[in-house]
Scaffold this motif. Structure first.
Motif, PDB file in Angstrom:
ATOM      1  N   ASP A 275       3.003   7.278  -1.554  1.00 14.75           N
ATOM      2  CA  ASP A 275       2.108   7.257  -0.395  1.00 14.75           C
ATOM      3  C   ASP A 275       1.934   5.832   0.127  1.00 14.75           C
ATOM      4  O   ASP A 275       2.917   5.113   0.246  1.00 14.75           O
ATOM      5  CB  ASP A 275       0.786   7.929  -0.734  1.00 14.75           C
ATOM      6  N   VAL A 276       0.697   5.411   0.430  1.00 14.85           N
ATOM      7  CA  VAL A 276       0.500   4.086   1.031  1.00 14.85           C
ATOM      8  C   VAL A 276       0.309   3.000  -0.024  1.00 14.85           C
ATOM      9  O   VAL A 276      -0.011   1.859   0.306  1.00 14.85           O
ATOM     10  CB  VAL A 276      -0.707   4.083   1.990  1.00 14.85           C
ATOM     11  N   PHE A 277       0.517   3.329  -1.285  1.00 12.83           N
ATOM     12  CA  PHE A 277       0.322   2.358  -2.353  1.00 12.83           C
ATOM     13  C   PHE A 277       1.501   1.388  -2.429  1.00 12.83           C
ATOM     14  O   PHE A 277       2.618   1.700  -2.034  1.00 12.83           O
ATOM     15  CB  PHE A 277       0.126   3.061  -3.694  1.00 12.83           C
ATOM     16  N   ASN A 278       1.213   0.215  -2.957  1.00  7.98           N
ATOM     17  CA  ASN A 278       2.222  -0.818  -3.215  1.00  7.98           C
ATOM     18  C   ASN A 278       2.342  -1.015  -4.721  1.00  7.98           C
ATOM     19  O   ASN A 278       1.389  -0.779  -5.480  1.00  7.98           O
ATOM     20  CB  ASN A 278       1.826  -2.155  -2.594  1.00  7.98           C
ATOM     21  N   GLY A 279       3.497  -1.465  -5.151  1.00 11.53           N
ATOM     22  CA  GLY A 279       3.702  -1.821  -6.555  1.00 11.53           C
ATOM     23  C   GLY A 279       4.617  -3.026  -6.638  1.00 11.53           C
ATOM     24  O   GLY A 279       5.632  -3.084  -5.940  1.00 11.53           O
ATOM     25  N   ILE A 280       4.250  -4.003  -7.456  1.00 15.10           N
ATOM     26  CA  ILE A 280       5.033  -5.230  -7.591  1.00 15.10           C
ATOM     27  C   ILE A 280       5.283  -5.489  -9.073  1.00 15.10           C
ATOM     28  O   ILE A 280       4.344  -5.500  -9.872  1.00 15.10           O
ATOM     29  CB  ILE A 280       4.286  -6.437  -6.977  1.00 15.10           C
ATOM     30  N   VAL A 281       6.538  -5.702  -9.426  1.00 13.19           N
ATOM     31  CA  VAL A 281       6.905  -6.024 -10.806  1.00 13.19           C
ATOM     32  C   VAL A 281       7.347  -7.483 -10.866  1.00 13.19           C
ATOM     33  O   VAL A 281       8.233  -7.899 -10.113  1.00 13.19           O
ATOM     34  CB  VAL A 281       8.035  -5.113 -11.326  1.00 13.19           C
ATOM     35  N   VAL A 282       6.705  -8.241 -11.755  1.00 13.59           N
ATOM     36  CA  VAL A 282       7.075  -9.634 -11.998  1.00 13.59           C
ATOM     37  C   VAL A 282       7.698  -9.705 -13.378  1.00 13.59           C
ATOM     38  O   VAL A 282       7.084  -9.295 -14.369  1.00 13.59           O
ATOM     39  CB  VAL A 282       5.854 -10.571 -11.908  1.00 13.59           C
ATOM     40  N   ARG A 283       8.915 -10.224 -13.465  1.00 18.52           N
ATOM     41  CA  ARG A 283       9.659 -10.285 -14.728  1.00 18.52           C
ATOM     42  C   ARG A 283       9.603 -11.709 -15.259  1.00 18.52           C
ATOM     43  O   ARG A 283      10.216 -12.618 -14.702  1.00 18.52           O
ATOM     44  CB  ARG A 283      11.088  -9.827 -14.504  1.00 18.52           C
ATOM     45  N   GLY A 284       8.834 -11.922 -16.333  1.00 20.90           N
ATOM     46  CA  GLY A 284       8.703 -13.235 -16.949  1.00 20.90           C
ATOM     47  C   GLY A 284       9.425 -13.305 -18.275  1.00 20.90           C
ATOM     48  O   GLY A 284       9.621 -12.277 -18.931  1.00 20.90           O
ATOM     49  N   ASP A 285       9.811 -14.516 -18.685  1.00 25.41           N
ATOM     50  CA  ASP A 285      10.567 -14.629 -19.939  1.00 25.41           C
ATOM     51  C   ASP A 285       9.705 -14.349 -21.161  1.00 25.41           C
ATOM     52  O   ASP A 285      10.201 -13.879 -22.185  1.00 25.41           O
ATOM     53  CB  ASP A 285      11.235 -16.003 -20.045  1.00 25.41           C
ATOM     54  N   ALA A 286       8.411 -14.609 -21.080  1.00 31.17           N
ATOM     55  CA  ALA A 286       7.530 -14.377 -22.226  1.00 31.17           C
ATOM     56  C   ALA A 286       6.855 -13.009 -22.162  1.00 31.17           C
ATOM     57  O   ALA A 286       6.682 -12.347 -23.187  1.00 31.17           O
ATOM     58  CB  ALA A 286       6.479 -15.481 -22.302  1.00 31.17           C
ATOM     59  N   THR A 287       6.470 -12.584 -20.961  1.00 31.34           N
ATOM     60  CA  THR A 287       5.717 -11.340 -20.828  1.00 31.34           C
ATOM     61  C   THR A 287       6.586 -10.115 -20.638  1.00 31.34           C
ATOM     62  O   THR A 287       6.136  -8.985 -20.840  1.00 31.34           O
ATOM     63  CB  THR A 287       4.774 -11.422 -19.615  1.00 31.34           C
ATOM     64  N   GLY A 288       7.839 -10.310 -20.223  1.00 32.87           N
ATOM     65  CA  GLY A 288       8.631  -9.167 -19.785  1.00 32.87           C
ATOM     66  C   GLY A 288       8.148  -8.723 -18.418  1.00 32.87           C
ATOM     67  O   GLY A 288       7.702  -9.528 -17.617  1.00 32.87           O
ATOM     68  N   ASP A 289       8.216  -7.416 -18.168  1.00 30.56           N
ATOM     69  CA  ASP A 289       7.808  -6.895 -16.859  1.00 30.56           C
ATOM     70  C   ASP A 289       6.294  -6.696 -16.806  1.00 30.56           C
ATOM     71  O   ASP A 289       5.715  -6.042 -17.685  1.00 30.56           O
ATOM     72  CB  ASP A 289       8.496  -5.557 -16.577  1.00 30.56           C
TER      73      ASP A 289
END
Length: 415
Positions: A275-289
């Protein structure tokens, strides 16, 4: 007492006033100081509002008022927003903005001006509306080396694609519904052609990797060519189609960045952002996704992010909040033609579907077939792995020479 001014009393500007007035006590407690809106700039008049006496049509009133220390820009667009914001920073006033077009085009310049004058230029609401993303990348994930960011950054296109996926609406029908519900503008081109998502991924890329990225340098595709046949093939493949803004740091120090519709596996966190929702994935070396999810636009969600920045500004009035990236540099963005990836192709020949695929397998080594229900005569769905944009263009020319038409070509995301 912290005196602020608001530029623009549209959807976001009026929302900022609403949040400030309805949450006065909690905002004062968090800011450790009362925040007062002294001026509101708008060419219109609003005599029915309780703060009607605060309106002005003259920007100089705000610029020349020494008591105003923070200006909130909610006008949108480049001009006169850019001129007003630059003059505020030149005259000792910190700025908070929700204007993604302004930040994407002028962010490096305005951040440098804020740093020079020991002021703040904050823009949490410019990406993701009410979703916290700027602050987490700059602070909470600061110990990480961010390698990639990918996201569904536009609620209008996500709503349209959701209707196409769930209710089998055609693009035009879904767009009309989005307009009727107020999710799409009368002129929806900035959304459906990908420009809005492009500005947002440029801001995220600039922040994450420290160098300004201009929208005109980014390959951008919209969703206007996506069909229900594509949606059906994506389902048969095991996923859905989403408009994705994506950036990654390459080993050569360049970044690969684009906005395009992509096939997303059902196992991906982004596949269920609807729907109108957004989703953002940030991939870090320590945290993962790390996933950020919520409403990416709307009056109160966006206003909430703006007011949070205002509170931050008040708390950091004498100690500048560090947020900065360098101006753009040549050869920073990897040429789009050389970026490798996986592709889905919908093709058709004047023969059987099996023969069409056989010709594709000959032109595209390693091609795999997807079969959907009610496949048209001579039609075939094909996936190809690890090939550059230039490489697939060359091979598709060979395929078309054999009498097979390429009806659509969509990238496959690895998120």
């Amino acid at each position: 007492m912290a005196d602020i001014a608001v530029l623009g009393h549209g959807v976001v500007g009026s929302g900022v006033l609403e949040v400030l007035l309805t949450h006065t006590q909690s905002i004062t407690r968090r800011a450790k100081e009362e925040i007062r809106v002294k001026h509101i700039l708008d060419l219109r008049e609003f005599p029915e509002l309780p703060y009607a006496g605060s309106f002005t049509k003259d920007f100089k009133v705000i610029l020349e008022d020494p008591e105003v220390t923070i200006v909130v820009e909610c006008m949108g667009g480049l001009e006169p927003a850019y001129t007003f914001v630059r003059k505020c920073l030149e005259n000792g006033k910190s700025v908070v903005t929700s204007n993604k077009e302004l930040v994407a085009a002028k962010g490096a310049e305005l951040l440098a001006l804020a740093q020079k004058n020991n002021l703040n230029f904050l823009f949490e609401a410019s990406v993701g509306g009410g979703i916290p993303i700027i602050r987490p990348i700059s602070q909470c994930l600061a110990a990480n080396e961010v390698g990639e960011i990918a996201g569904i950054l536009n609620g209008t296109t996500n709503f349209i694609l959701t209707k196409m996926i769930r209710e089998h609406m055609g693009f035009e029908e879904a767009l009309k519904l989005a307009q009727e519900l107020g999710y799409a503008e009368r002129d929806p081109s900035a959304d459906v052609e990908g420009a809005d998502a492009c500005r947002k991924i440029c801001i995220l890329a600039s922040l994450a990797f420290g160098t300004h990225v201009y929208p005109e340098e980014v390959h951008t595709e919209g969703i206007t060519k996506i069909t229900l046949e594509d949606v059906a093939y994506a389902d048969a493949w095991g996923g859905v189609i989403k408009l994705i803004g994506q950036v990654s740091m390459l080993e050569n120090g360049h970044i690969a960045i684009m906005v395009a519709p992509m096939l997303i596996s059902r196992e991906s966190q982004l596949a269920n952002v609807d729907d109108v929702f957004n989703g953002i994935v940030v991939r870090g070396d320590a945290t993962g996704d790390v996933m950020f999810y919520g409403k990416g636009a709307g009056k109160l969600p966006t206003a909430s992010a703006v007011v949070a920045d205002v509170i931050d500004c008040v708390k950091h009035m004498k100690a500048r909040k560090y947020l900065f990236w360098e101006e753009a540099r040549p050869d920073y963005i990897e040429p789009f033609e050389s970026i490798k990836g996986d592709f889905f192709l919908r093709i058709q020949g004047d023969c059987s579907s099996d023969e069409t695929f056989a010709k594709a397998a000959e032109a595209l080594p390693g091609a795999a077939r997807i079969v959907r229900r009610e496949e048209a005569k001579g039609e075939a769905g094909v996936t190809v792995e690890n090939i550059s944009e230039a490489g697939i263009r060359e091979r598709l020319l060979r395929l078309e020479e054999s009498g097979v038409r390429v009806l659509d070509r969509i990238r496959i995301s690895d998120f």
